[in-house]
Scaffold this motif. Structure first.
Motif, PDB file in Angstrom:
ATOM      1  N   LEU A  88     -30.870 -11.294  19.836  1.00 66.84           N
ATOM      2  CA  LEU A  88     -29.070 -12.212  19.270  1.00 66.84           C
ATOM      3  C   LEU A  88     -28.025 -11.515  20.234  1.00 66.84           C
ATOM      4  O   LEU A  88     -27.380 -13.160  20.486  1.00 66.84           O
ATOM      5  N   LEU A  89     -28.302 -11.627  21.251  1.00 69.41           N
ATOM      6  CA  LEU A  89     -27.255 -10.983  22.283  1.00 69.41           C
ATOM      7  C   LEU A  89     -27.289 -12.442  23.218  1.00 69.41           C
ATOM      8  O   LEU A  89     -26.993 -13.102  24.188  1.00 69.41           O
ATOM      9  N   THR A  90     -28.903 -12.971  24.057  1.00 68.26           N
ATOM     10  CA  THR A  90     -29.291 -14.061  25.001  1.00 68.26           C
ATOM     11  C   THR A  90     -28.983 -15.391  24.302  1.00 68.26           C
ATOM     12  O   THR A  90     -28.512 -16.051  24.831  1.00 68.26           O
ATOM     13  N   ALA A  91     -28.943 -14.864  23.435  1.00 64.37           N
ATOM     14  CA  ALA A  91     -29.160 -16.967  22.615  1.00 64.37           C
ATOM     15  C   ALA A  91     -27.413 -17.062  22.092  1.00 64.37           C
ATOM     16  O   ALA A  91     -26.995 -18.293  21.963  1.00 64.37           O
ATOM     17  N   ASN A  92     -26.969 -15.864  22.050  1.00 62.68           N
ATOM     18  CA  ASN A  92     -25.182 -15.830  21.948  1.00 62.68           C
ATOM     19  C   ASN A  92     -24.673 -15.347  23.697  1.00 62.68           C
ATOM     20  O   ASN A  92     -23.398 -15.510  23.404  1.00 62.68           O
ATOM     21  N   SER A  93     -25.237 -15.724  24.290  1.00 60.91           N
ATOM     22  CA  SER A  93     -24.617 -15.247  25.399  1.00 60.91           C
ATOM     23  C   SER A  93     -23.563 -16.261  26.141  1.00 60.91           C
ATOM     24  O   SER A  93     -22.310 -15.995  27.230  1.00 60.91           O
ATOM     25  N   GLN A  94     -23.817 -17.045  25.934  1.00 56.93           N
ATOM     26  CA  GLN A  94     -22.362 -18.583  26.024  1.00 56.93           C
ATOM     27  C   GLN A  94     -20.766 -17.382  25.503  1.00 56.93           C
ATOM     28  O   GLN A  94     -20.107 -18.769  25.995  1.00 56.93           O
ATOM     29  N   THR A  95     -21.273 -17.162  24.606  1.00 53.22           N
ATOM     30  CA  THR A  95     -19.583 -16.941  23.252  1.00 53.22           C
ATOM     31  C   THR A  95     -19.536 -15.165  23.876  1.00 53.22           C
ATOM     32  O   THR A  95     -18.932 -14.170  22.784  1.00 53.22           O
ATOM     33  N   GLU A  99     -20.029 -10.058  30.811  1.00 50.77           N
ATOM     34  CA  GLU A  99     -21.377  -8.529  31.417  1.00 50.77           C
ATOM     35  C   GLU A  99     -22.151  -8.191  30.256  1.00 50.77           C
ATOM     36  O   GLU A  99     -23.184  -7.777  30.601  1.00 50.77           O
ATOM     37  N   TRP A 100     -21.986  -8.839  29.349  1.00 51.23           N
ATOM     38  CA  TRP A 100     -23.038  -8.469  28.615  1.00 51.23           C
ATOM     39  C   TRP A 100     -24.372  -9.279  27.973  1.00 51.23           C
ATOM     40  O   TRP A 100     -25.381  -8.522  28.217  1.00 51.23           O
ATOM     41  N   VAL A 101     -24.483 -10.586  29.250  1.00 49.12           N
ATOM     42  CA  VAL A 101     -25.694 -10.415  29.225  1.00 49.12           C
ATOM     43  C   VAL A 101     -26.666 -10.815  31.127  1.00 49.12           C
ATOM     44  O   VAL A 101     -25.842 -11.578  31.829  1.00 49.12           O
TER      45      VAL A 101
END
Length: 101
Positions: A88-95, A99-101
């Protein structure tokens, strides 16, 4: 367990290591990464934090297995439990904030 999972994911260095494992190919192991140094810490302090804080915490949660002899990390017995959140984190890294991913 959910609280521990979010505690683990709260740290960007642990998230990065786990996402590297998520995307690893072959035998599913990665070399212990060179720690990214934050502006307020030295390389030595970053290495100490990785080896004495982050990796032991991930290993205790059984998300990784850390081989200190070969300096490699591989998916642990409970890695599959954290995969949906990592995906979920990597799939939504653009939003997500930078620093989240």
């Amino acid at each position: 367990m959910l609280g521990q999972t979010f505690q683990i994911l709260a740290n960007k260095h642990r998230r990065r290591l786990l996402t590297e494992l998520l995307h690893s190919r072959g035998d599913g192991s990665i070399c212990v990464p060179e720690e990214v140094v934050d502006e307020e810490q030295t390389l030595e302090n970053a290495d100490v934090a990785l080896r004495h804080q982050h990796l032991p915490l991930l290993e205790e949660a059984q998300f990784v297995r850390w081989n200190t002899d070969t300096q490699t990390v591989e998916r642990g017995a409970k890695f599959d439990e954290i995969c949906p959140l990592l995906t979920l984190l990597t799939a939504n890294s653009q939003t997500l904030p930078g620093e989240w991913v």
